[in-house]
Write a protein that holds these residues in place. Structure first.
Motif, PDB file in Angstrom:
ATOM      1  N   TYR A  71     -15.184  -1.250  70.930  1.00  6.99           N
ATOM      2  CA  TYR A  71     -13.875  -1.049  70.302  1.00  6.99           C
ATOM      3  C   TYR A  71     -13.446   0.416  70.407  1.00  6.99           C
ATOM      4  O   TYR A  71     -12.288   0.721  70.726  1.00  6.99           O
ATOM      5  CB  TYR A  71     -13.934  -1.478  68.840  1.00  6.99           C
ATOM      6  N   ILE A  72     -14.387   1.318  70.149  1.00  9.43           N
ATOM      7  CA  ILE A  72     -14.071   2.740  70.208  1.00  9.43           C
ATOM      8  C   ILE A  72     -13.731   3.169  71.632  1.00  9.43           C
ATOM      9  O   ILE A  72     -12.752   3.894  71.861  1.00  9.43           O
ATOM     10  CB  ILE A  72     -15.248   3.567  69.657  1.00  9.43           C
ATOM     11  N   VAL A  73     -14.524   2.720  72.598  1.00 11.88           N
ATOM     12  CA  VAL A  73     -14.260   3.061  73.996  1.00 11.88           C
ATOM     13  C   VAL A  73     -12.892   2.538  74.422  1.00 11.88           C
ATOM     14  O   VAL A  73     -12.127   3.225  75.125  1.00 11.88           O
ATOM     15  CB  VAL A  73     -15.358   2.495  74.911  1.00 11.88           C
ATOM     16  N   GLY A  74     -12.557   1.330  73.979  1.00 12.76           N
ATOM     17  CA  GLY A  74     -11.233   0.791  74.273  1.00 12.76           C
ATOM     18  C   GLY A  74     -10.132   1.634  73.661  1.00 12.76           C
ATOM     19  O   GLY A  74      -9.088   1.868  74.278  1.00 12.76           O
ATOM     20  N   GLY A  75     -10.368   2.127  72.439  1.00 10.07           N
ATOM     21  CA  GLY A  75      -9.391   2.995  71.788  1.00 10.07           C
ATOM     22  C   GLY A  75      -9.201   4.304  72.518  1.00 10.07           C
ATOM     23  O   GLY A  75      -8.084   4.827  72.619  1.00 10.07           O
ATOM     24  N   VAL A  86     -15.221  10.071  68.042  1.00 11.52           N
ATOM     25  CA  VAL A  86     -14.120  10.065  67.057  1.00 11.52           C
ATOM     26  C   VAL A  86     -14.211  11.323  66.182  1.00 11.52           C
ATOM     27  O   VAL A  86     -14.481  11.261  64.978  1.00 11.52           O
ATOM     28  CB  VAL A  86     -14.126   8.797  66.179  1.00 11.52           C
ATOM     29  N   ARG A  87     -13.959  12.462  66.795  1.00 18.35           N
ATOM     30  CA  ARG A  87     -14.115  13.746  66.103  1.00 18.35           C
ATOM     31  C   ARG A  87     -13.110  13.953  64.971  1.00 18.35           C
ATOM     32  O   ARG A  87     -13.417  14.612  63.979  1.00 18.35           O
ATOM     33  CB  ARG A  87     -13.975  14.888  67.110  1.00 18.35           C
ATOM     34  N   LEU A  88     -11.912  13.417  65.120  1.00 22.10           N
ATOM     35  CA  LEU A  88     -10.884  13.647  64.106  1.00 22.10           C
ATOM     36  C   LEU A  88     -11.054  12.681  62.943  1.00 22.10           C
ATOM     37  O   LEU A  88     -11.068  11.463  63.124  1.00 22.10           O
ATOM     38  CB  LEU A  88      -9.489  13.492  64.714  1.00 22.10           C
TER      39      LEU A  88
END
Length: 208
Positions: A71-75, A86-88
């Motif tokens: 999911y994160i890679v897709g984002g 997801v640093r922010l």
């Protein structure tokens, strides 16, 4: 900036050999990597080395680690997230909530299928940890790298014995890497480690 990232003028985040090492450490100890390895190890151990245990561990890893990472890679690819770490802080809530849903679904499936108790305990600890992470990230950016690293060591010590405490210095290396890259402050690293360790120390032994 709300204190989530160090400034570019900070010497700690300037390029150099130390920064390259910090990047390598960060990637090798990413939560998805540690959780996947831990799931397989606990699954294998829970079945006394039989391949059924490996299967339970891999199934747990799919829901606890691989689906949330996908999911994160897709984002990132769609431009909704800056990077796979997801640093922010303001971008973390949705991925964490998605991960929470994935882990909850995985825990339910594993319970229905009759997974070994240590595997269920590990996934349950991950679920509680994500609840804490979602709550804290609403106001503050604690280090999830450190939370998972400390939690993983606690689980390994409970499972395999206190001799694994010799790996404790590696936790400092993880924390140093996060600070060196400017992704966290020392207090964010310490807080993440403390909360991750506390959740693992309470939930995993209680349910296993």
């Amino acid at each position: 900036m709300d204190g989530d990232l160090a400034t570019r003028d900070d010497p700690a985040v300037r390029p150099g050999p130390g920064r390259r090492l910090a990047r390598i450490v960060t990637e090798l100890t990413a939560p998805a990597v540690l959780v996947s390895l831990l799931s397989v190890m606990i699954g294998w151990h829970s079945a006394r080395g039989r391949y059924s245990g490996l299967a339970w561990g891999l199934l747990a890893a799919v829901f606890v680690s691989l689906i949330p990472l996908a999911y994160i890679v897709g984002g990132v690819r769609r431009g909704r997230l800056t990077d796979h770490h997801v640093r922010l802080r303001e971008q973390r809530r949705i991925p964490l909530l998605f991960g929470l849903g994935s882990v909850a679904a995985g825990l339910a499936l594993l319970a229905v299928l009759g997974a070994p108790r240590p595997v269920l305990a590990l996934v349950a600890a991950g679920l509680v940890g994500l609840v804490v992470a979602v709550t804290v990230s609403h106001w503050w950016k604690m280090s999830i790298h450190s939370a998972v690293a400390v939690g993983a060591l606690v689980v390994l010590v409970v499972t395999f014995g206190g001799h694994l405490l010799v790996a404790t210095p590696l936790l400092a290396l993880v924390g140093w890497a996060r600070v060196r890259l400017g992704d966290h402050t020392p207090i964010q690293v310490l807080a993440g480690g403390a909360l991750g360790g506390l959740v693992a120390a309470v939930v995993f032994p209680l349910l296993r």
